[in-house]
Design an enzyme around this catalytic site. Structure first.
Site, mmCIF file in Angstrom:
data_model
loop_
_atom_site.group_PDB
_atom_site.id
_atom_site.type_symbol
_atom_site.label_atom_id
_atom_site.label_comp_id
_atom_site.label_asym_id
_atom_site.label_seq_id
_atom_site.Cartn_x
_atom_site.Cartn_y
_atom_site.Cartn_z
ATOM 1 N N ASP A 154 -9.156 3.783 -3.796
ATOM 2 C CA ASP A 154 -9.910 2.609 -3.323
ATOM 3 C C ASP A 154 -11.352 2.539 -3.829
ATOM 4 O O ASP A 154 -12.029 3.552 -3.990
ATOM 5 C CB ASP A 154 -9.977 2.614 -1.795
ATOM 6 N N ASP B 93 0.824 -1.211 0.000
ATOM 7 C CA ASP B 93 0.000 0.000 0.000
ATOM 8 C C ASP B 93 0.860 1.264 0.000
ATOM 9 O O ASP B 93 2.093 1.202 -0.045
ATOM 10 C CB ASP B 93 -0.949 -0.061 1.220
#
Ligand SMILES: *[C@@H]1O[C@H](CO)[C@@H](O)[C@H](O)[C@H]1NC(C)=O
Ligand SMILES: *[C@@H]1O[C@H](CO)[C@@H](O)[C@H](O)[C@H]1NC(C)=O
Ligand SMILES: *[C@@H]1O[C@H](CO)[C@@H](O)[C@H](O)[C@H]1NC(C)=O
Ligand SMILES: *[C@@H]1O[C@H](CO)[C@@H](O)[C@H](O)[C@H]1NC(C)=O
Length: 440
Positions: A246, A155
């Site tokens: 996201d 991430d």
């Protein structure tokens, strides 16, 4: 000794990862096709324990998902003790959530014939504030390899100040757009900027190199949110790269990501897959929306990571995610290119519109041409497309056609595909060989 395969321009990274030309190539064809699996985040967020992963794995077996090709059971954020490493500088699994450690969970998942994924961030902390990997890449990669990890989602949270990028790429999520182009150019890199030299590329490349040193094949999934023009360096860095920020279980967000990704289909091929983020089927969207979401993620050759609670998913939702024609298209061993839009539909060609992505798509596969016709409206619409306007079919008068959802042959179809498509649903056809219609 590391070996190098006979291909010109190959860059040696280690015995298990070789960057050939532009693509990260792993042993055993790992990463050649989009990954299929499950991830805890969309449904469980930080609220995870080992049992959810074992349940997901068991459901893969019981529901036939394993037989359909799903193999990775991926742990997302919050698997560690929050803010410390052990005396040897290694990450520490949370003993309450994972009583046998990650290696214990990995053994159980492996015993079921499946693979296990882990999560970290190219920053000082993970997105939920746990220990992350920047400047500890080699220790962490070695730790995961020793535990038996098969997949890393990496991430982009808590980037240290000195590792921030000197300028930004035009990303829809970060700036105002007109037809897909940034209107506000403040802080953007010049149009000829080489993003290989961005700190983002360096942060993600450091982990690639650390994984390459391990004596274990670990699929590397880059989660850099579509920033730093990852299309320039993603292919040589990871097996997949996130092309946007996201997803969430709202129809609006699903359409937005889909629209963005539709402009990136020329970046998809074997070994390199723009990741449209994990699936939201089973997380509250309707069945027609689930069909469209899954069909397009499969057709775009995104990794397909189920994001719902498999104990609660409806049988019809599982059937969507097991659709054998869409999975075969996504996993085609011979054709690496995805489907792509050939007609926008409601809007003019090439319109960038977050709630009205292109509606008519086609793509070649080993077993014929996949054709998708999406209805972006909330009521039923008649959709139709002539063979002459579908690039793979132009020139033919009649073809054998199969309905991808019902798995039924429609026989020899002349001139065009047509269907009444429910609101937000997608008609899906597999168009095979040319045929002759009997004249009356
Ligand atoms: C990735 O690299 C491979 C090998 O050079 C190439 O075939 C493929 O088209 C590349 N994909 C992208 C997205 O650049
Ligand atoms: C082609 O059809 C065969 C037989 O149904 C199937 O096993 C295979 O997965 C299909 N491949 C693709 C790419 O559709
Ligand atoms: C949007 O941008 C594309 C690509 O630059 C262009 O071809 C198209 O004409 C534009 N569409 C509209 C509606 O402005
Ligand atoms: C997107 O397209 C729809 C349908 O044409 C239109 O109603 C809407 O205004 C468009 N949205 C934007 C932001 O242009």
């Amino acid at each position: 000794m590391p070996s190098i395969t006979a291909r010109t321009g190959a860059l040696l990274l280690g015995s298990h990862m070789i960057s050939q030309g532009l693509a990260l190539v792993l042993d055993d064809n790992v990463g050649r096709l989009p990954a299929l699996g499950w991830n805890s985040w969309n449904r469980f967020g930080c609220d995870i324990t080992e049992s959810q992963f074992l349940t997901a794995a068991q459901k893969f077996v019981d529901l036939g998902l394993k037989d359909a090709g799903y193999e990775y059971v991926n742990i997302d954020d919050c698997w560690q003790v929050k803010d410390r490493r052990d005396d040897e500088g290694r990450m520490v699994p949370d003993p309450e959530r994972f009583p046998d450690g990650i290696s214990g969970t990995a053994d159980k998942i492996h015993d079921m014939g499946l693979k296990i994924g882990i999560y970290s961030s190219a920053g000082d902390k993970t997105c939920q504030g746990y220990v992350a990997s920047i400047r500890n890449e080699e220790t962490d990669a070695a730790t995961w390899a020793e535990w038996g990890v098969d997949y890393l989602k990496y991430d982009n949270c808590y980037i240290p100040g000195e590792m921030k990028d000197e300028c930004n790429y035009c990303v829809p999520e970060l700036t105002k757009l007109e037809n897909g182009t940034c209107v506000d150019t403040k802080g953007l890199c010049p149009s000829d900027y080489d993003y290989h030299k961005s700190n983002s590329a360096k942060r993600f490349t450091a982990m690639r190199d650390a994984l390459a040193k391990q004596d274990r094949t670990i699929l590397y999934s880059i989660c850099e949110w579509g920033t730093a023009n990852v299309q320039q360096w993603g292919n040589e860095t990871g097996s997949s790269w996130r092309m946007s920020n996201d997803i969430d279980p709202s129809w609006k967000r699903i359409l937005d990501i889909w629209n963005q990704n539709s402009f990136q289909m020329h970046y998809v091929d074997f070994w390199g897959h723009p990741d449209a983020d994990m699936l939201e089927v089973g997380n509250g969207i309707t069945l027609p929306q689930s069909r469209s979401h899954f069909a397009f993620w499969a057709a775009m050759k995104s990794p397909l990571l189920i994001g719902c609670d498999l104990e609660k998913a409806k049988p019809e939702e599982i059937e969507v995610m097991k659709n054998r024609h869409l999975l075969a298209f996504n996993q085609d061993p011979v054709v690496g290119k995805p489907a792509a839009p050939y007609k926008w539909g409601t809007n003019p060609q090439w319109t960038f519109n977050a709630s009205f992505p292109a509606e008519f798509w086609s793509g070649a596969s080993s077993n014929g041409t996949l054709v998708l016709m999406f209805n972006p409206h909330d009521d039923t619409r008649f959709k139709s497309s002539t063979f002459s306007e579908i690039p793979e079919l132009a020139g033919g008068d009649a073809y054998e056609v199969l309905d991808v959802w019902s798995d039924k042959s429609l026989g020899c179809v002349r001139e065009k595909l047509q269907a009444d498509v429910e609101g937000f649903d997608t008609a899906a056809f597999l168009v095979g060989g040319k045929c002759e219609v009997d004249e009356v």
